[in-house]
Design a protein around this motif. Structure first.
Motif, PDB file in Angstrom:
ATOM      1  N   ALA A  61      -5.729 -48.039 -43.751  1.00 29.81           N
ATOM      2  CA  ALA A  61      -5.906 -48.956 -42.645  1.00 29.81           C
ATOM      3  C   ALA A  61      -5.161 -50.251 -42.943  1.00 29.81           C
ATOM      4  CB  ALA A  61      -7.389 -49.243 -42.424  1.00 29.81           C
ATOM      5  N   ASP A  62      -4.662 -50.895 -41.893  1.00 28.74           N
ATOM      6  CA  ASP A  62      -3.912 -52.130 -42.084  1.00 28.74           C
ATOM      7  C   ASP A  62      -4.728 -53.194 -42.821  1.00 28.74           C
ATOM      8  OD1 ASP A  62      -2.144 -51.984 -38.894  1.00 28.74           O
ATOM      9  OD2 ASP A  62      -1.696 -51.073 -40.830  1.00 28.74           O
ATOM     10  N   SER A  63      -6.021 -53.206 -42.603  1.00 31.95           N
ATOM     11  CA  SER A  63      -6.871 -54.230 -43.180  1.00 31.95           C
ATOM     12  C   SER A  63      -6.978 -54.161 -44.697  1.00 31.95           C
ATOM     13  CB  SER A  63      -8.274 -54.162 -42.565  1.00 31.95           C
ATOM     14  OG  SER A  63      -8.866 -52.900 -42.803  1.00 31.95           O
ATOM     15  N   VAL A  64      -6.621 -53.021 -45.288  1.00 26.48           N
ATOM     16  CA  VAL A  64      -6.770 -52.862 -46.734  1.00 26.48           C
ATOM     17  C   VAL A  64      -5.463 -52.587 -47.448  1.00 26.48           C
ATOM     18  CG1 VAL A  64      -9.127 -52.034 -46.410  1.00 26.48           C
ATOM     19  CG2 VAL A  64      -7.263 -50.382 -46.697  1.00 26.48           C
ATOM     20  N   LYS A  65      -4.373 -52.462 -46.725  1.00 30.38           N
ATOM     21  CA  LYS A  65      -3.085 -52.200 -47.351  1.00 30.38           C
ATOM     22  C   LYS A  65      -2.737 -53.301 -48.345  1.00 30.38           C
ATOM     23  CE  LYS A  65      -0.835 -49.432 -43.758  1.00 30.38           C
ATOM     24  NZ  LYS A  65       0.250 -49.385 -42.749  1.00 30.38           N
ATOM     25  N   GLY A  66      -2.280 -52.886 -49.509  1.00 30.68           N
ATOM     26  CA  GLY A  66      -1.926 -53.831 -50.550  1.00 30.68           C
ATOM     27  C   GLY A  66      -3.080 -54.257 -51.424  1.00 30.68           C
ATOM     28  N   ARG A  67      -4.300 -53.924 -51.023  1.00 33.81           N
ATOM     29  CA  ARG A  67      -5.481 -54.298 -51.793  1.00 33.81           C
ATOM     30  C   ARG A  67      -6.236 -53.088 -52.327  1.00 33.81           C
ATOM     31  NH1 ARG A  67      -9.619 -56.819 -49.518  1.00 33.81           N
ATOM     32  NH2 ARG A  67      -9.260 -55.962 -47.416  1.00 33.81           N
ATOM     33  N   PHE A  68      -6.291 -52.025 -51.545  1.00 29.61           N
ATOM     34  CA  PHE A  68      -7.040 -50.824 -51.915  1.00 29.61           C
ATOM     35  C   PHE A  68      -6.072 -49.698 -52.265  1.00 29.61           C
ATOM     36  CE2 PHE A  68     -11.152 -51.604 -49.232  1.00 29.61           C
ATOM     37  CZ  PHE A  68     -11.264 -52.862 -49.790  1.00 29.61           C
ATOM     38  N   THR A  69      -6.491 -48.844 -53.192  1.00 31.28           N
ATOM     39  CA  THR A  69      -5.706 -47.689 -53.590  1.00 31.28           C
ATOM     40  C   THR A  69      -6.607 -46.474 -53.712  1.00 31.28           C
ATOM     41  OG1 THR A  69      -4.162 -49.089 -54.838  1.00 31.28           O
ATOM     42  CG2 THR A  69      -4.117 -46.725 -55.271  1.00 31.28           C
ATOM     43  N   ILE A  70      -6.234 -45.391 -53.040  1.00 33.24           N
ATOM     44  CA  ILE A  70      -6.966 -44.145 -53.159  1.00 33.24           C
ATOM     45  C   ILE A  70      -6.221 -43.230 -54.124  1.00 33.24           C
ATOM     46  CG2 ILE A  70      -5.832 -43.076 -51.159  1.00 33.24           C
ATOM     47  CD1 ILE A  70      -8.510 -41.666 -50.544  1.00 33.24           C
ATOM     48  N   SER A  71      -6.958 -42.503 -54.927  1.00 32.25           N
ATOM     49  CA  SER A  71      -6.365 -41.556 -55.858  1.00 32.25           C
ATOM     50  C   SER A  71      -7.306 -40.378 -56.038  1.00 32.25           C
ATOM     51  CB  SER A  71      -6.050 -42.214 -57.202  1.00 32.25           C
ATOM     52  OG  SER A  71      -7.229 -42.706 -57.817  1.00 32.25           O
ATOM     53  N   ARG A  72      -6.803 -39.343 -56.679  1.00 35.66           N
ATOM     54  CA  ARG A  72      -7.616 -38.147 -56.851  1.00 35.66           C
ATOM     55  C   ARG A  72      -7.513 -37.604 -58.267  1.00 35.66           C
ATOM     56  NH1 ARG A  72      -2.638 -36.299 -55.533  1.00 35.66           N
ATOM     57  NH2 ARG A  72      -2.086 -34.095 -55.840  1.00 35.66           N
ATOM     58  N   ASP A  73      -8.543 -36.874 -58.674  1.00 38.28           N
ATOM     59  CA  ASP A  73      -8.583 -36.161 -59.939  1.00 38.28           C
ATOM     60  C   ASP A  73      -8.880 -34.711 -59.584  1.00 38.28           C
ATOM     61  OD1 ASP A  73      -9.176 -34.940 -62.361  1.00 38.28           O
ATOM     62  OD2 ASP A  73     -10.267 -36.658 -63.148  1.00 38.28           O
ATOM     63  N   ASN A  74      -7.838 -33.902 -59.528  1.00 37.92           N
ATOM     64  CA  ASN A  74      -7.994 -32.520 -59.085  1.00 37.92           C
ATOM     65  C   ASN A  74      -8.946 -31.724 -59.974  1.00 37.92           C
ATOM     66  OD1 ASN A  74      -6.183 -32.918 -56.961  1.00 37.92           O
ATOM     67  ND2 ASN A  74      -4.422 -32.214 -58.162  1.00 37.92           N
ATOM     68  N   ALA A  75      -8.848 -31.934 -61.284  1.00 41.50           N
ATOM     69  CA  ALA A  75      -9.650 -31.160 -62.224  1.00 41.50           C
ATOM     70  C   ALA A  75     -11.141 -31.404 -62.040  1.00 41.50           C
ATOM     71  CB  ALA A  75      -9.231 -31.471 -63.649  1.00 41.50           C
ATOM     72  N   ASN A  76     -11.506 -32.599 -61.638  1.00 45.68           N
ATOM     73  CA  ASN A  76     -12.908 -32.960 -61.500  1.00 45.68           C
ATOM     74  C   ASN A  76     -13.375 -33.053 -60.053  1.00 45.68           C
ATOM     75  OD1 ASN A  76     -13.787 -33.428 -64.359  1.00 45.68           O
ATOM     76  ND2 ASN A  76     -12.062 -34.856 -64.289  1.00 45.68           N
ATOM     77  N   ASN A  77     -12.525 -32.649 -59.114  1.00 52.01           N
ATOM     78  CA  ASN A  77     -12.869 -32.694 -57.697  1.00 52.01           C
ATOM     79  C   ASN A  77     -13.409 -34.061 -57.301  1.00 52.01           C
ATOM     80  OD1 ASN A  77     -12.170 -29.943 -57.152  1.00 52.01           O
ATOM     81  ND2 ASN A  77     -14.115 -29.310 -58.078  1.00 52.01           N
ATOM     82  N   THR A  78     -12.687 -35.075 -57.698  1.00 54.89           N
ATOM     83  CA  THR A  78     -13.136 -36.444 -57.499  1.00 54.89           C
ATOM     84  C   THR A  78     -12.037 -37.276 -56.854  1.00 54.89           C
ATOM     85  OG1 THR A  78     -14.590 -36.293 -59.433  1.00 54.89           O
ATOM     86  CG2 THR A  78     -14.053 -38.495 -58.633  1.00 54.89           C
ATOM     87  N   VAL A  79     -12.434 -38.125 -55.945  1.00 51.69           N
ATOM     88  CA  VAL A  79     -11.524 -39.077 -55.344  1.00 51.69           C
ATOM     89  C   VAL A  79     -12.026 -40.481 -55.662  1.00 51.69           C
ATOM     90  CG1 VAL A  79     -12.709 -39.085 -53.106  1.00 51.69           C
ATOM     91  CG2 VAL A  79     -10.287 -39.720 -53.238  1.00 51.69           C
ATOM     92  N   TYR A  80     -11.093 -41.397 -55.863  1.00 52.17           N
ATOM     93  CA  TYR A  80     -11.423 -42.762 -56.232  1.00 52.17           C
ATOM     94  C   TYR A  80     -10.893 -43.736 -55.203  1.00 52.17           C
ATOM     95  CZ  TYR A  80     -12.087 -40.554 -60.787  1.00 52.17           C
ATOM     96  OH  TYR A  80     -12.495 -39.731 -61.815  1.00 52.17           O
ATOM     97  N   LEU A  81     -11.555 -44.866 -55.130  1.00 53.08           N
ATOM     98  CA  LEU A  81     -11.074 -45.972 -54.312  1.00 53.08           C
ATOM     99  C   LEU A  81     -11.102 -47.227 -55.157  1.00 53.08           C
ATOM    100  CD1 LEU A  81     -10.102 -47.080 -51.599  1.00 53.08           C
ATOM    101  CD2 LEU A  81     -12.504 -47.457 -50.986  1.00 53.08           C
ATOM    102  N   GLN A  82      -9.925 -47.683 -55.558  1.00 50.15           N
ATOM    103  CA  GLN A  82      -9.797 -48.931 -56.285  1.00 50.15           C
ATOM    104  C   GLN A  82      -9.652 -50.057 -55.276  1.00 50.15           C
ATOM    105  OE1 GLN A  82      -9.861 -49.571 -59.725  1.00 50.15           O
ATOM    106  NE2 GLN A  82      -9.914 -51.705 -59.026  1.00 50.15           N
ATOM    107  N   MET A  83     -10.539 -51.026 -55.341  1.00 49.34           N
ATOM    108  CA  MET A  83     -10.565 -52.123 -54.396  1.00 49.34           C
ATOM    109  C   MET A  83     -10.331 -53.425 -55.147  1.00 49.34           C
ATOM    110  SD  MET A  83     -13.760 -51.001 -51.932  1.00 49.34           S
ATOM    111  CE  MET A  83     -14.964 -51.267 -53.241  1.00 49.34           C
TER     112      MET A  83
END
Length: 126
Positions: A61-83
């Protein structure tokens, strides 16, 4: 049978950082997108970010671009949100969601998602 569990929320001062996690468990399913949505009191649930599981293409979303980062860990079926650089207006309950790809509508539409976590509270103070 599919369960999503968010963690990592908390209280942080403006300008600070948090990292949210969303772990999937239960029956095996094919994931097309995993996303993060948020809902503040008195407001509608809004799209924050999503990641295409195959290939890892990300959307924000435009409101979080440049501040938030989404990533994934396939082995652990986990998604992260760095804010980072959190603002008081980021205060909300954050929900992760998983989409099995049964619909062709866009990733930012909450209606395409099949499974939802219970949410984790993020509070940003001034």
């Amino acid at each position: 049978q599919v369960r999503l569990v968010e963690s990592g929320g908390g209280l942080v001062q403006a300008g600070g950082s948090l990292r949210l996690s969303c772990a999937a468990s239960g029956r095996t399913f094919t994931t097309k997108f995993m996303g993060w949505f948020r809902q503040a009191p008195g407001k509608e649930r809004e799209f924050v970010t999503a990641i295409r599981w195959s290939g890892g293409i990300t959307y924000y979303a435009d409101s979080v671009k440049g501040r938030f980062t989404i990533s994934r860990d396939n082995a652990n079926n986990t998604v992260y949100l760095q804010m980072n650089s959190l603002k008081p207006e980021d205060t909300a309950v954050y929900y992760c969601a998983a989409d099995e790809g049964r619909y062709s509508i866009s990733y930012y539409n909450s209606q395409i998602y099949d499974y939802w976590g219970q949410g984790t509270q993020v509070t940003v103070s001034s």
